[in-house]
Enzyme design. Structure first.
Site, PDB file in Angstrom:
ATOM      1  N   CYS A   1       0.886  -1.206  -0.026  1.00  0.00           N
ATOM      2  CA  CYS A   1      -0.119   0.103   0.100  1.00  0.00           C
ATOM      3  C   CYS A   1       0.987   1.078  -0.032  1.00  0.00           C
ATOM      4  CB  CYS A   1      -0.924  -0.169   1.261  1.00  0.00           C
ATOM      5  SG  CYS A   1      -2.140   1.315   1.154  1.00  0.00           S
TER       6      CYS A   1
ATOM      7  N   CYS B   1      -1.033   8.616   7.185  1.00  0.00           N
ATOM      8  CA  CYS B   1      -2.392   8.460   6.569  1.00  0.00           C
ATOM      9  C   CYS B   1      -3.245   8.136   7.593  1.00  0.00           C
ATOM     10  CB  CYS B   1      -2.396   7.088   5.689  1.00  0.00           C
ATOM     11  SG  CYS B   1      -1.281   7.530   4.187  1.00  0.00           S
TER      12      CYS B   1
ATOM     13  N   CYS C   1      -3.186   4.907   9.457  1.00  0.00           N
ATOM     14  CA  CYS C   1      -2.097   4.389   9.991  1.00  0.00           C
ATOM     15  C   CYS C   1      -1.538   5.242  10.975  1.00  0.00           C
ATOM     16  CB  CYS C   1      -1.010   4.026   8.850  1.00  0.00           C
ATOM     17  SG  CYS C   1      -1.794   2.843   7.593  1.00  0.00           S
TER      18      CYS C   1
ATOM     19  N   CYS D   1       8.127   3.676   5.666  1.00  0.00           N
ATOM     20  CA  CYS D   1       7.159   3.535   4.403  1.00  0.00           C
ATOM     21  C   CYS D   1       7.990   3.265   3.279  1.00  0.00           C
ATOM     22  CB  CYS D   1       6.270   4.620   4.475  1.00  0.00           C
ATOM     23  SG  CYS D   1       7.026   6.202   4.280  1.00  0.00           S
TER      24      CYS D   1
HETATM   25  S1  SF4 Z   1       0.567   4.736   5.650  1.00  0.00           S
HETATM   26 FE1  SF4 Z   1      -1.133   3.207   5.600  1.00  0.00          FE
HETATM   27  S2  SF4 Z   1      -2.724   3.980   4.118  1.00  0.00           S
HETATM   28 FE2  SF4 Z   1      -0.941   5.256   3.791  1.00  0.00          FE
HETATM   29  S3  SF4 Z   1      -0.054   4.230   1.998  1.00  0.00           S
HETATM   30 FE3  SF4 Z   1       1.214   3.462   3.857  1.00  0.00          FE
HETATM   31  S4  SF4 Z   1      -0.398   1.647   4.492  1.00  0.00           S
HETATM   32 FE4  SF4 Z   1      -1.275   2.768   2.813  1.00  0.00          FE
END
Ligand code: SF4
Length: 257
Positions: free
Chosen positions: A122, A204, A207, A232
């Site tokens: 994601c 986000c 999260c 991330c």
């Molecule tokens: S922080 Fe969460 S919602 Fe945002 S891109 Fe990463 S996994 Fe996806």
């Protein structure tokens, strides 16, 4: 006074020197990369400090952010507030629609909670790929990384080369969390009101959660995962490290962008 400013803002020894060094670094970077340098802003507290400096110093550094499609309403509203406050345009870089539709159809909207692999997929789709487009054609980027944010960031240099040989500049590398909020409080910098709700590190919406007293500042991000997995992918690619102009100093405590 806001909760975050009351809690965190503190002028500590050496702040004026750190600020002067940050301004010098930004000026130098803007001069070295005319029209090809961007602040990759998370809209977090550190990046609002950098946005303020870029605007007030009238530096030729673009400001851009990733509109992942999963941001809090308060974060989106901050984009408009900052644009109005500084009279600048913040570039928004979105994930590819077809990739999002395909991923959600296949894995569901809450896939990030089911495995680290799906969460990273994601992030790759909503953040890493759009970041590549954000950086395309640019020779340098500015980040709000600080050494005290996490163990993984403890050695962040002021300048390094990313995997595409772009200069990655982190002018706040030696700033403390107190420094960040002292700057925000004393200069009336617009910031995300979620910081007043005990979210020092905001990503986000699915999260990010508020933290409790005594918890590590980064514990509100991907809180269901092991500490080791908590990046991330935006800042794990750089490899060639160098520093300029100043010895690296260190401080304690911290939050994240
Ligand atoms: S922080 Fe969460 S919602 Fe945002 S891109 Fe990463 S996994 Fe996806």
């Amino acid at each position: 006074m806001s909760t975050a400013i009351k809690l965190y803002a503190r002028e500590t020894p050496g702040f004026a020197d750190r600020l002067a060094h940050t301004v010098a670094l930004l000026r130098c970077a803007a001069a070295d990369h005319p029209g090809r340098i961007v602040l990759a802003s998370s809209l977090g507290a550190e990046d609002m400090v950098l946005t303020d400096l870029i605007a007030k110093e009238r530096l030729g550094i673009a400001v851009a952010t990733l509109q992942t499609g999963k941001l809090h309403a308060q974060t989106l509203a901050l984009v408009q507030r900052a644009e109005a406050h500084y009279g600048l345009t913040i570039e928004l870089h979105h994930p590819r629609t077809e990739a999002v539709v395909h991923f959600v159809q296949r894995h569901g909207d809450d896939a990030m909670y089911r495995s680290v692999e799906l969460r990273k997929a994601c992030c790759a789709m909503r953040k890493v790929e759009p970041l590549e487009r954000l950086l395309a054609g640019r020779t340098a980027w500015v980040t709000g990384l600080r050494r005290e944010q996490s163990g993984a960031r403890a050695a962040v240099p002021f300048i390094e080369a990313d995997e595409h040989a772009r200069s990655k500049i982190s002018p706040l590398a030696d700033w403390s969390w107190h420094d960040v909020w002292h700057y925000i409080g004393s200069r009336h910098v617009p910031y995300n009101p979620l910081h007043d709700e005990f979210m020092p590190s905001i990503g986000c919406a699915p999260c990010t959660r508020a933290i409790a007293v005594g918890e590590d500042f980064r514990s509100g991000r991907w809180w269901w995962e092991n500490e080791d997995a908590k990046e991330c992918g935006l800042h794990v690619q750089a490899h060639s490290v160098s520093t300029i102009g100043r010895s690296q100093s260190q401080h304690s405590e911290g939050a994240s962008a």
